[in-house]
Design an enzyme around this catalytic site. Structure first.
Site, PDB file in Angstrom:
ATOM      1  N   PRO A   1       1.173 -12.647   6.870  1.00 29.55           N
ATOM      2  CG  PRO A   1       2.226 -14.663   7.371  1.00 29.55           C
ATOM      3  CD  PRO A   1       1.992 -13.677   6.244  1.00 29.55           C
ATOM      4  CB  CYS A   2      -0.852  -9.385  10.959  1.00 34.96           C
ATOM      5  SG  CYS A   2      -1.932 -10.435  11.961  1.00 34.96           S
ATOM      6  CD  GLN A   3       0.180 -14.294  13.061  1.00 33.90           C
ATOM      7  OE1 GLN A   3       0.630 -13.873  11.994  1.00 33.90           O
ATOM      8  NE2 GLN A   3      -0.721 -15.251  13.140  1.00 33.90           N
TER       9      GLN A   3
ATOM     10  CG  PHE B   1       4.732  -6.668  10.630  1.00 34.70           C
ATOM     11  CD1 PHE B   1       6.039  -6.247  10.473  1.00 34.70           C
ATOM     12  CD2 PHE B   1       4.224  -7.594   9.740  1.00 34.70           C
ATOM     13  CE1 PHE B   1       6.819  -6.727   9.433  1.00 34.70           C
ATOM     14  CE2 PHE B   1       4.994  -8.078   8.697  1.00 34.70           C
ATOM     15  CZ  PHE B   1       6.302  -7.648   8.546  1.00 34.70           C
ATOM     16  CB  SER B   2       0.377  -7.877  15.799  1.00 37.64           C
ATOM     17  OG  SER B   2      -0.577  -7.550  16.778  1.00 37.64           O
TER      18      SER B   2
END
Length: 386
Positions: A79-81, A83-84
């Site tokens: 999941p990138c959320q 770190f985005s």
């Protein structure tokens, strides 16, 4: 020399962007996948040929590594959320960010020969670089050599500017430098005409388009584009970055939402769907939740032919349909048919925005397969010499 297929497990699989890219390259065999989102898993199962022998894990936290089958490659777009730059960037403080450590637990137990990981570029700078350093240190302590590079989907045959960092891990040092870096030849650049704050900058549509987010924050304010207001619109080849929240509706943030202009025919047939060569797109600064006003601050978006342009004459606006979003991620028409047969529009937009770009994975898969074959050849030669 006979090279066996590289067995891989598809972690954080979504609808299977990694699987699609790896299988397109040939020489890879999926032994299972892990996905918590039931809607994404349903689409995954519809679009890919799942063998009876494949394993499935709903939650990485509960995996018993003692019963897992053997595999040589672990792929994961964790999941990138967390770190985005578009989110709150909580990193490992966000429960989604800690999924990396669940992946590391599996890697420690199974020690696959290769790792292929993907995330947003924001992970490189999160917490002044300490988050990425933790990821690298964790994998290095498990014995992996690591290489990483920020790659843009636009350089791999899809008209979407989508930057993501790809991390390659390998145990055999014969692979060093054979997978990354990939040197891209696309010379087009973002052309800024007028500077200023992020939401005041003006760009030339002759260059690349900025990444599009369907949710506010971060790159949600990407500036305006200078448009020649005549009947011959300028076309630009790259679309903005798809996100999982594309269907939230058109907001009041400039250059945030995507749409397609449908050309008005001279006959009574009304509007036809735009096709390559004649379709153009619009996005407006003055908007409500359903429509925009022509002639205001116009930003380029995406058309059905995967090209980009702007115009104010003889047309109406519609947003991208889910099929177009999946196309911008490199999925085949057959796979898209399967996705859409089991997913609502809301889920399809989310799935396309969360997916990894198939074409990028395909390019990496070809290089990894070549490096693997070379490493096997060296190992066999050394064994024969001994």
């Amino acid at each position: 020399m006979t090279i066996k297929p590289i067995r891989f497990i598809d972690f954080c699989s979504g609808v299977g962007g990694f699987r699609a890219g790896l299988e397109r390259a040939g020489g890879y065999e999926c032994i299972g996948h892990c996905e918590k989102d039931k809607h994404a898993d349903k689409a995954y199962r519809a679009a890919h040929k799942i063998k009876e022998s494949e394993v499935f894990y709903e939650d990485a936290k509960t995996i018993d590594t003692n019963t897992m089958p053997e595999f040589e490659l672990l792929s994961a777009g964790f999941p990138c959320q967390a770190f985005s730059i578009a989110g709150k960037r909580q990193g490992f403080a966000d429960p989604r960010g800690t999924l990396f450590f669940d992946i590391a637990r599996v890697v420690k137990a199974k020690r696959p020969a290769y790792l292929l990981l993907e995330n947003v570029p924001g992970i490189l700078s999160h917490d002044s670089g300490r988050t990425f350093a933790t990821i690298l240190n964790t994998l290095c302590e498990l014995g992996y050599s690591l290489e990483w590079q920020v790659l843009n989907s636009k350089d791999f045959g899809v008209p979407q500017s989508r930057k993501r960092v790809y991390i390659i891990g390998y145990l055999n040092r014969e692979c060093a430098g054979k997978i990354l870096p990939i040197r891209c030849s696309n010379r087009e650049t973002l052309i800024q005409i007028i500077g200023g704050r992020q939401d005041e900058r003006v760009y030339d549509p002759a260059g690349l388009a900025r990444t599009l987010l369907a949710k506010s924050g971060g790159n949600g304010k990407t500036g305006l584009y200078f448009i020649d207001m005549n009947r011959d619109p300028k076309i630009t080849p790259q679309a903005r970055c798809l996100t999982a929240r594309y269907d939230h509706g058109i907001g009041n943030r400039k250059a945030e939402s995507s749409g397609v202009l449908q050309i008005k025919e001279a006959t009574k047939r009304g509007y036809k769907e735009a096709v390559p060569g004649d379709s153009v797109n619009l996005s407006y600064a003055e908007q409500n939740q359903k429509r925009g006003r022509v002639g205001k601050a116009i930003a380029n978006t995406i058309d059905t032919g995967n090209q980009q342009g702007v115009v104010t004459m003889n047309g109406r606006i519609r947003r991208l349909i889910p099929r177009e979003c999946f196309r911008l991620q490199g999925f085949s028409e057959k796979q898209i048919d399967k996705f859409l047969s089991v997913s609502s529009d809301t889920q399809a937009y989310k799935q396309a925005g969360n997916a990894v770009t198939v074409n990028v994975v395909h390019a990496l898969a070809l290089r990894l397969k070549s490096a693997h074959a070379a490493a096997v050849a060296v190992t066999e030669a050394r064994q024969e010499a001994a």
